[in-house]
Write a protein that holds these residues in place. Structure first.
Motif, PDB file in Angstrom:
ATOM      1  N   GLU A   1      79.031  61.844  34.476  1.00 34.22           N
ATOM      2  CA  GLU A   1      79.496  60.546  34.959  1.00 34.22           C
ATOM      3  C   GLU A   1      78.377  59.526  34.765  1.00 34.22           C
ATOM      4  O   GLU A   1      77.329  59.629  35.403  1.00 34.22           O
ATOM      5  CB  GLU A   1      79.854  60.615  36.443  1.00 34.22           C
ATOM      6  N   PRO A   2      78.555  58.552  33.863  1.00 35.18           N
ATOM      7  CA  PRO A   2      77.531  57.513  33.703  1.00 35.18           C
ATOM      8  C   PRO A   2      77.454  56.624  34.938  1.00 35.18           C
ATOM      9  O   PRO A   2      78.455  56.331  35.582  1.00 35.18           O
ATOM     10  CB  PRO A   2      78.027  56.723  32.484  1.00 35.18           C
ATOM     11  N   SER A   3      76.235  56.223  35.256  1.00 41.12           N
ATOM     12  CA  SER A   3      75.981  55.287  36.330  1.00 41.12           C
ATOM     13  C   SER A   3      75.105  54.174  35.748  1.00 41.12           C
ATOM     14  O   SER A   3      74.699  54.243  34.579  1.00 41.12           O
ATOM     15  CB  SER A   3      75.287  56.002  37.489  1.00 41.12           C
ATOM     16  N   LEU A   4      74.807  53.154  36.540  1.00 43.12           N
ATOM     17  CA  LEU A   4      74.040  52.024  36.027  1.00 43.12           C
ATOM     18  C   LEU A   4      72.787  51.795  36.854  1.00 43.12           C
ATOM     19  O   LEU A   4      72.781  51.989  38.075  1.00 43.12           O
ATOM     20  CB  LEU A   4      74.889  50.750  36.031  1.00 43.12           C
ATOM     21  N   SER A   5      71.741  51.373  36.181  1.00 44.16           N
ATOM     22  CA  SER A   5      70.518  50.942  36.855  1.00 44.16           C
ATOM     23  C   SER A   5      70.621  49.440  37.094  1.00 44.16           C
ATOM     24  O   SER A   5      70.892  48.670  36.163  1.00 44.16           O
ATOM     25  CB  SER A   5      69.301  51.264  35.980  1.00 44.16           C
ATOM     26  N   ARG A   6      70.416  49.007  38.333  1.00 36.68           N
ATOM     27  CA  ARG A   6      70.602  47.608  38.714  1.00 36.68           C
ATOM     28  C   ARG A   6      69.325  47.028  39.315  1.00 36.68           C
ATOM     29  O   ARG A   6      68.400  47.755  39.686  1.00 36.68           O
ATOM     30  CB  ARG A   6      71.725  47.501  39.745  1.00 36.68           C
ATOM     31  N   ARG A   7      69.309  45.713  39.452  1.00 35.66           N
ATOM     32  CA  ARG A   7      68.135  45.048  40.018  1.00 35.66           C
ATOM     33  C   ARG A   7      67.867  45.492  41.451  1.00 35.66           C
ATOM     34  O   ARG A   7      66.724  45.533  41.902  1.00 35.66           O
ATOM     35  CB  ARG A   7      68.301  43.531  39.952  1.00 35.66           C
TER      36      ARG A   7
END
Length: 517
Positions: free
Chosen positions: A422-428
């Motif tokens: 499951e791809p996830s995202l890196s956020r600020r």
């Protein structure tokens, strides 16, 4: 290292005496090779209503061993169905084979009535069936050593009945060999697979192979070159059999190198939580906290056996016991990483990211001069990943990796090989979460709450790893962008999320094999 080696059979001629049973894994009752079998199974269904609902052993004079096990795949065409239907069906029949005295079965996977998109979904059905059966048959290293390998894992060979003479069963065997290394390393108890034992297993697994393995055992050298890792290991130094090991593996394929993969593996051989001690029974199962390191070692085993040309793979594993004692590292300490980053310890139970940061820093140096590098950290890192995604591997990538489509490729291949991600995202927000609160340090390792109760609990560790390893200096807008993906297998590393008793799954060996090999 026994497991039922796959052997290709392209016709049924002369097979009667070679195998002692025939397994038909199908969504119908028909076989491509035994034309009369469908009628015989339907006739038996009149006597046994389990036929078509679960695996059933049926006498039949036309197949090897005079017995067929019909294994129904279940529905395959619903929106949420995938090749794990095949994997699970094969895995679940493993004990039936053993209990029935079957030792050398012949397998056919035969799927009918699927439209073109569905056929594409099950393109790896035979691979899934073989690997699922092997998953079901695997028994822990302790059991094999105590009771005898052939006693607890009696199947030695599996015929694969397939009409294509070019079907590559050697690839199946190579993948399972890698998955077995990963299961053994992950699933073996914490004294037998303490850091020295982990290193010894790796040395033996790659003995006389095309993979160069080196081990750093001197803790003074580890203190100098892997200071964050050494801090985690500090309380274990006084017990010689628990002392840390750095295991480095390098594979260099023949010909001109056109791709370099670099893996950091978290090998916490037992996690007490350190000074932030795990309580209320949460320490049980923490001998499996080495699943990330086990996975990258297993992937390297398959690389070694398949020997792909033009590929270089570098692995660094930190095998460490996070012990408790007078020398244990503690919250509020500030420790300078290999990359020169001052890390403030937020919680000693967030130890995996500490050692990964130093490993990644060393791999970053390798990547600077590498051809088309891609970096990965692989770890049983956060309970949050398991809460967020259940039994799926979580991926968190930086912008260079996203531009390259790393998680997208892994996702697509994982869907086809029963090793989903499951791809996830890196956020600020993740980078803000670990930013320093004073000028005394450069980054915070974690907060002091469990990841499962922390907002973005599996995403923000990737931000810490980027900063503490120096990879944040290789962002998309830098002169040397380096694609980096963090791989959290806390939800996928063992069956049913049972970290104390569940079998290790060897995630993410197969998804990396199918993506890059």
């Amino acid at each position: 290292m026994p497991f039922p080696k796959a052997v290709l059979e392209t016709s049924t001629t002369g097979l009667t005496d070679n195998y002692d049973a025939f397994i038909l894994l199908s969504n119908t009752f028909s076989s491509q090779f035994y034309s009369d079998l469908s009628g015989a199974i339907q006739l038996h269904q009149r006597l046994d209503k389990r036929v078509g609902e679960q695996a059933v052993l049926i006498p039949n004079q036309s197949v090897p061993g005079n017995r067929v096990i019909h294994v129904p795949s279940g529905a395959l065409d619903r929106d949420y169905d995938d090749v794990r239907q095949i994997f699970d069906a094969a895995k679940n029949v493993a004990q039936t084979l053993i209990d029935s005295g079957i030792r050398k079965p012949l397998l056919e996977v035969n799927l009918h009535g699927l439209n073109a998109p569905m056929q594409a979904t099950y393109v790896n059905a035979i691979e899934a069936a073989f690997l699922g059966l092997c998953q079901g048959l695997w028994q822990p290293l302790e059991a094999r050593q105590a009771l005898g390998e052939n006693e607890v894992e009696p199947l030695q060979e599996l015929g694969i009945l397939h009409s294509d003479p070019d079907f590559d069963v050697s690839r199946l065997n190579a993948i399972e060999a890698g998955k077995r290394v990963a299961r053994d390393l992950c699933g073996t108890e914490p004294e037998r697979m303490a850091p020295p034992g982990f290193a010894d297993y790796c040395l033996e697994a790659f003995k006389d192979s095309n993979v160069e393995v080196s081990v750093i055992s001197d803790h003074e050298a580890i203190l100098k070159d892997y200071p964050l890792l050494h801090a985690v290991a500090r309380a274990s130094i006084e017990v010689e059999r628990h002392r840390p090991r750095i295991i480095r593996m390098v594979y260099q394929g023949e010909g001109e190198i056109n791709k370099t993969l670099l893996f950091a593996g978290k090998g916490i051989t037992f996690d007490t939580g350190g000074a932030d001690l795990k309580v209320n029974g949460h320490m049980a199962g923490m001998s499996r906290d080495k699943g990330g390191a086990a996975g990258v070692a297993g992937f390297m085993k398959t690389v070694s056996l398949l020997a792909p040309k033009g590929l270089k793979v570098i692995v660094e594993i930190g095998a460490v016991r996070n012990s408790i004692g007078a020398e244990a590292f503690i919250p509020d300490e500030i420790i300078t990483s290999h990359a020169g980053i001052r890390v403030r310890v937020g919680n000693t139970d967030a130890e995996g990211r500490m050692l990964l940061a130093d490993l990644l820093s060393h791999l970053r140096e390798d990547a600077k001069d590498a051809v088309n590098p891609e970096l990965f950290s692989v770890a049983t890192l956060t309970g949050h990943a398991a809460i967020a995604f259940g039994p799926y591997t979580a991926l968190v990538e930086n912008k260079p990796a996203r531009a390259l489509g790393v998680a997208k490729s892994l996702f697509e291949q994982g869907e086809l090989c029963a090793d989903p991600v499951e791809p996830s995202l890196s956020r600020r927000e993740d980078f803000n979460f670990v930013k320093p609160r004073t000028k005394a340090d450069d980054v915070l390792s974690s907060n002091n709450a469990p990841s499962v109760t922390t907002v973005r609990g599996h995403q923000f560790p990737m931000a810490f790893l980027s900063i503490a390893s120096g990879l944040d200096q290789h962002e998309a807008n830098s002169t040397l962008p380096l694609p980096y993906t963090h791989v959290d297998i806390a939800g996928s590393g063992v069956e049913n999320l049972d970290w104390q008793h569940g079998k290790p799954t060897a995630a993410p060996v197969n998804v990396f094999v199918n993506t890059y090999l």
